[in-house]
Design a protein around this motif. Structure first.
Motif, short mmCIF file in Angstrom:
data_model
loop_
_atom_site.label_atom_id
_atom_site.label_comp_id
_atom_site.label_asym_id
_atom_site.label_seq_id
_atom_site.Cartn_x
_atom_site.Cartn_y
_atom_site.Cartn_z
N LEU A 118 0.81 -1.22 0.00
CA LEU A 118 0.00 0.00 0.00
C LEU A 118 0.85 1.27 0.00
N GLY A 119 2.16 1.12 0.13
CA GLY A 119 3.05 2.27 0.12
C GLY A 119 3.14 2.99 1.45
N PHE A 120 2.63 2.39 2.52
CA PHE A 120 2.64 3.07 3.81
C PHE A 120 4.05 3.28 4.35
N TYR A 121 4.92 2.27 4.16
CA TYR A 121 6.29 2.41 4.66
C TYR A 121 7.05 3.52 3.93
N GLN A 122 6.67 3.76 2.67
CA GLN A 122 7.40 4.76 1.89
C GLN A 122 7.26 6.16 2.49
N HIS A 123 6.15 6.42 3.18
CA HIS A 123 6.01 7.71 3.84
C HIS A 123 7.05 7.89 4.93
N GLU A 124 7.45 6.79 5.56
CA GLU A 124 8.41 6.85 6.66
C GLU A 124 9.84 7.05 6.18
N ILE A 125 10.13 6.55 4.98
CA ILE A 125 11.51 6.39 4.54
C ILE A 125 12.07 7.62 3.82
N LEU A 126 13.30 7.98 4.20
CA LEU A 126 14.09 8.95 3.47
C LEU A 126 15.10 8.18 2.63
N LYS A 127 15.05 8.38 1.34
CA LYS A 127 15.94 7.64 0.44
C LYS A 127 17.40 7.90 0.80
N LEU A 128 18.19 6.84 0.80
CA LEU A 128 19.59 6.93 1.18
C LEU A 128 20.45 6.35 0.07
N ASN A 129 21.20 7.22 -0.62
CA ASN A 129 22.04 6.76 -1.75
C ASN A 129 21.26 5.89 -2.72
N GLN A 130 20.08 6.35 -3.10
CA GLN A 130 19.19 5.67 -4.05
C GLN A 130 18.53 4.42 -3.47
N ILE A 131 18.79 4.11 -2.22
CA ILE A 131 18.10 2.98 -1.57
C ILE A 131 16.84 3.52 -0.92
N GLU A 132 15.69 2.98 -1.29
CA GLU A 132 14.44 3.52 -0.76
C GLU A 132 13.46 2.44 -0.30
#
Length: 373
Positions: A169-183
């Motif tokens: 559902l993309g819920f975790y993506q709200h939490e994550i700040l991309k790090l060196n293209q790792i998301e």
């Protein structure tokens, strides 16, 4: 008394030990989060408080703040309360705000198990009292509170399905700040057959008649997480919208043989002091180090699974020790914005040595159109 509110929250992706984040030192994981959360208010930050357990030592909070390019005037403080460290950092910052010591703090935790110089864990307790490894202690909890292998596996499977659903559902993506293209969290690079894993997993800490397996336990991981905490009037002055208001907290000790159960008395005392019952709490996050501890705490407190770890947790994503407590708060930060029926939420965690910590929050505003990032 001044009121402390959380206005922003982010975490890195979570990687397995020696996995996707293995080249990052702890301060290199934390610095991008601090930089992101502090954007445009760098000069207003009073301090950076970071939890860390198995790092190289020194003041990782100060090192991370400098790596992030924050003003040299921000001192930095590093906390080690074992797995409670990241949650303790947030708790400490909230009390500093309440007491008038400052108006703006960055707080959270970081862990790089991949780069840790320590081959063995620290001692949790004097041996004559009891100093079991956490996996052995999880078996002790299962035995004492009569948590069967079946109940542990049932919870682990439920948590896995919730994590997969949250990811899709993309819920975790709200939490994550991309790090060196790792998301994306590393555990989602390849889908598990969780039913098969649970069925064939063997006890790993107590070979004879054990119930704790690799499938109903968390993995060892790397990651970082931080939140921006402000005094409420100060937040409004800078046009930040508060999401979670800190209400109270409780830290409790139990016998070091049963650290997994330690969140239960902390939550009980917290509710009692605030004249609340478990029915009054709408969402609860308890770190999923082992399924046995979650089932035992839920059983003791009569917590319905419908309000406990509703998006899964460490059993799937992993447990980056010092960061895990802050991840619980970040999960609540975004989840309460997706719902219109949340008033109170609790984040709780247990630590080696038998220390439990619980924080109580109330929702300030609810965003209908989507979570604030």
């Amino acid at each position: 008394m001044k009121k402390a509110v959380i206005v922003k929250a982010k975490r890195t992706p979570i990687g397995r030990e020696n996995g996707i984040l293995s080249s990052f030192q702890p301060h290199e994981l934390a610095a991008p989060l601090l930089q992101h959360l502090a954007k445009d208010i760098e000069t207003e930050i009073d301090d950076v408080i970071v939890g860390n357990i198995v790092g190289l030592g020194g003041n990782i909070a100060r090192l991370s703040a400098l790596e992030a390019g924050l003003p040299l005037t921000i001192p930095g403080m590093t906390i080690d309360r074992q797995c409670s460290a990241g949650l303790e950092a947030i708790r400490t910052a909230c009390y500093f705000v309440q007491g008038g010591a400052g108006k703006c703090y960055l707080a959270g935790g970081v862990e790089s198990t991949s780069t840790s110089p320590f081959k063995n864990r620290a001692q949790f307790s004097p041996v004559h009292i009891g100093d079991p490894d956490m996996g052995v202690a999880a078996e002790y909890v299962a035995e004492k509170y009569r948590i069967s292998r079946e109940r542990q596996d049932e919870y682990a499977f439920k948590s896995y399905l919730r994590s997969i659903n949250a990811y899709e559902l993309g819920f975790y993506q709200h939490e994550i700040l991309k790090l060196n293209q790792i998301e994306t969290d590393e555990e989602f690079f390849r889908r598990r057959d969780m039913k098969k894993l649970l069925k064939r997993a063997r006890p790993i800490f107590k070979k004879e008649a054990g119930t704790v397996t690799a499938a109903n336990s968390c993995g060892i991981h790397d990651g970082a997480c931080a939140v921006l905490i402000m005094e409420e009037n100060f937040a409004n002055q800078f046009d930040y919208e508060p999401v979670l208001r800190f209400v109270d907290s409780q830290v409790s000790g139990v016998h070091p043989n049963f650290p997994g159960f330690s969140p239960a008395p902390a939550i009980q005392e917290l509710l009692k002091r605030n004249e609340l019952a478990i029915e009054d709490i709408d969402l609860i996050e308890i770190n999923e180090a082992f399924a046995s501890k979650i089932v035992a705490c839920a059983q003791e407190l009569s917590i319905p699974y419908e309000k406990l770890n509703v998006l899964g947790g460490a059993l799937t994503l992993g447990h980056p020790y010092g960061a895990s407590g802050a991840i619980l708060v970040t999960r609540l930060f975004y989840e309460v914005q997706r719902r219109s029926d949340i008033t109170y939420a609790i984040a709780a965690i247990g630590s080696g040595g038998g220390v439990g910590l619980a924080l109580l929050f109330e929702v300030v505003r609810k965003k209908v159109s989507g979570p604030r990032t």
